[in-house]
Write a protein that holds these residues in place. Structure first.
Motif, PDB file in Angstrom:
ATOM      1  N   TYR A  21       0.835  -1.200   0.000  1.00 55.80           N
ATOM      2  CA  TYR A  21       0.000   0.000   0.000  1.00 55.80           C
ATOM      3  C   TYR A  21       0.873   1.254   0.000  1.00 55.80           C
ATOM      4  O   TYR A  21       0.615   2.211  -0.744  1.00 55.80           O
ATOM      5  N   LEU A  22       1.912   1.246   0.818  1.00 54.57           N
ATOM      6  CA  LEU A  22       2.831   2.382   0.871  1.00 54.57           C
ATOM      7  C   LEU A  22       3.537   2.568  -0.472  1.00 54.57           C
ATOM      8  O   LEU A  22       3.674   3.695  -0.959  1.00 54.57           O
ATOM      9  N   LEU A  23       3.983   1.472  -1.089  1.00 54.42           N
ATOM     10  CA  LEU A  23       4.626   1.578  -2.400  1.00 54.42           C
ATOM     11  C   LEU A  23       3.689   2.187  -3.431  1.00 54.42           C
ATOM     12  O   LEU A  23       4.088   3.053  -4.218  1.00 54.42           O
ATOM     13  N   LYS A  24       2.436   1.745  -3.442  1.00 48.74           N
ATOM     14  CA  LYS A  24       1.465   2.291  -4.393  1.00 48.74           C
ATOM     15  C   LYS A  24       1.275   3.788  -4.162  1.00 48.74           C
ATOM     16  O   LYS A  24       1.198   4.568  -5.108  1.00 48.74           O
ATOM     17  N   GLY A  57      13.702   4.998   2.753  1.00 51.71           N
ATOM     18  CA  GLY A  57      14.540   3.814   2.914  1.00 51.71           C
ATOM     19  C   GLY A  57      15.059   3.596   4.322  1.00 51.71           C
ATOM     20  O   GLY A  57      14.851   2.528   4.914  1.00 51.71           O
ATOM     21  N   PRO A  58      15.713   4.580   4.918  1.00 55.32           N
ATOM     22  CA  PRO A  58      16.245   4.382   6.276  1.00 55.32           C
ATOM     23  C   PRO A  58      15.158   4.144   7.326  1.00 55.32           C
ATOM     24  O   PRO A  58      15.391   3.432   8.300  1.00 55.32           O
ATOM     25  N   SER A  59      13.981   4.696   7.132  1.00 53.83           N
ATOM     26  CA  SER A  59      12.902   4.477   8.099  1.00 53.83           C
ATOM     27  C   SER A  59      12.291   3.091   7.963  1.00 53.83           C
ATOM     28  O   SER A  59      11.977   2.436   8.956  1.00 53.83           O
ATOM     29  N   VAL A  85      18.366   2.649   0.688  1.00 53.10           N
ATOM     30  CA  VAL A  85      17.847   3.473  -0.409  1.00 53.10           C
ATOM     31  C   VAL A  85      17.740   2.639  -1.682  1.00 53.10           C
ATOM     32  O   VAL A  85      16.738   2.702  -2.397  1.00 53.10           O
ATOM     33  N   GLN A  86      18.753   1.827  -1.957  1.00 54.14           N
ATOM     34  CA  GLN A  86      18.736   1.011  -3.165  1.00 54.14           C
ATOM     35  C   GLN A  86      17.596  -0.006  -3.150  1.00 54.14           C
ATOM     36  O   GLN A  86      16.954  -0.238  -4.172  1.00 54.14           O
ATOM     37  N   VAL A  87      17.341  -0.610  -1.995  1.00 45.17           N
ATOM     38  CA  VAL A  87      16.265  -1.605  -1.897  1.00 45.17           C
ATOM     39  C   VAL A  87      14.915  -0.933  -2.134  1.00 45.17           C
ATOM     40  O   VAL A  87      14.097  -1.431  -2.923  1.00 45.17           O
ATOM     41  N   ILE A  88      14.653   0.179  -1.484  1.00 47.92           N
ATOM     42  CA  ILE A  88      13.370   0.859  -1.666  1.00 47.92           C
ATOM     43  C   ILE A  88      13.246   1.377  -3.097  1.00 47.92           C
ATOM     44  O   ILE A  88      12.175   1.269  -3.713  1.00 47.92           O
ATOM     45  N   ASN A  94      14.398  10.281  -4.758  1.00 45.57           N
ATOM     46  CA  ASN A  94      14.180  11.135  -3.585  1.00 45.57           C
ATOM     47  C   ASN A  94      13.302  10.434  -2.554  1.00 45.57           C
ATOM     48  O   ASN A  94      13.573  10.486  -1.352  1.00 45.57           O
ATOM     49  N   LEU A  95      12.247   9.768  -3.016  1.00 47.12           N
ATOM     50  CA  LEU A  95      11.377   9.043  -2.091  1.00 47.12           C
ATOM     51  C   LEU A  95      12.118   7.895  -1.424  1.00 47.12           C
ATOM     52  O   LEU A  95      11.951   7.652  -0.233  1.00 47.12           O
ATOM     53  N   ALA A  96      12.932   7.181  -2.192  1.00 40.69           N
ATOM     54  CA  ALA A  96      13.720   6.084  -1.621  1.00 40.69           C
ATOM     55  C   ALA A  96      14.697   6.613  -0.574  1.00 40.69           C
ATOM     56  O   ALA A  96      14.904   5.980   0.466  1.00 40.69           O
TER      57      ALA A  96
END
Length: 94
Positions: A18-21, A45-47, A68-71, A39-41
């Motif tokens: 849901y958050l990704l969407k 990402g850290p959170s 960041v890379q994963v998100i 920017n969003l990642a």
């Protein structure tokens, strides 16, 4: 990474999807809000992927880069449909 994500319990997976969407919708207004996928990642990402560190403070810069890379991967990946199918199945069986 998708395989690991698919192992999450349904409530956690549904929340993440849901958050990704939502974040993908935010990028639709990038010319106005300046929030690109990267920017969003960087912001989320850290959170979302924080690692607990017990003991002495450490240099977490490498961890932040990986987070960041994963998100970013999940935000830019259009092949999350299998996970979305699981989300629908999970919500039906709950």
């Amino acid at each position: 990474m998708t395989s690991l994500l698919s192992q999450l319990p349904n409530p956690n997976l549904n929340t993440f999807l849901y958050l990704l969407k939502h974040l993908k919708k935010v990028t639709e207004n990038e010319p106005i809000n300046k929030m690109s996928l990267h920017n969003l990642a960087t912001v989320f990402g850290p959170s979302l992927l924080r690692v607990r560190h017990e003991g002495l403070p450490m240099d977490v810069s490498h961890e932040v880069v990986a987070q960041v890379q994963v998100i970013y991967y999940f935000l830019s990946d259009d092949n999350i449909s299998l996970l979305e199918q699981r989300e629908r199945l999970g919500s039906v069986t709950l």
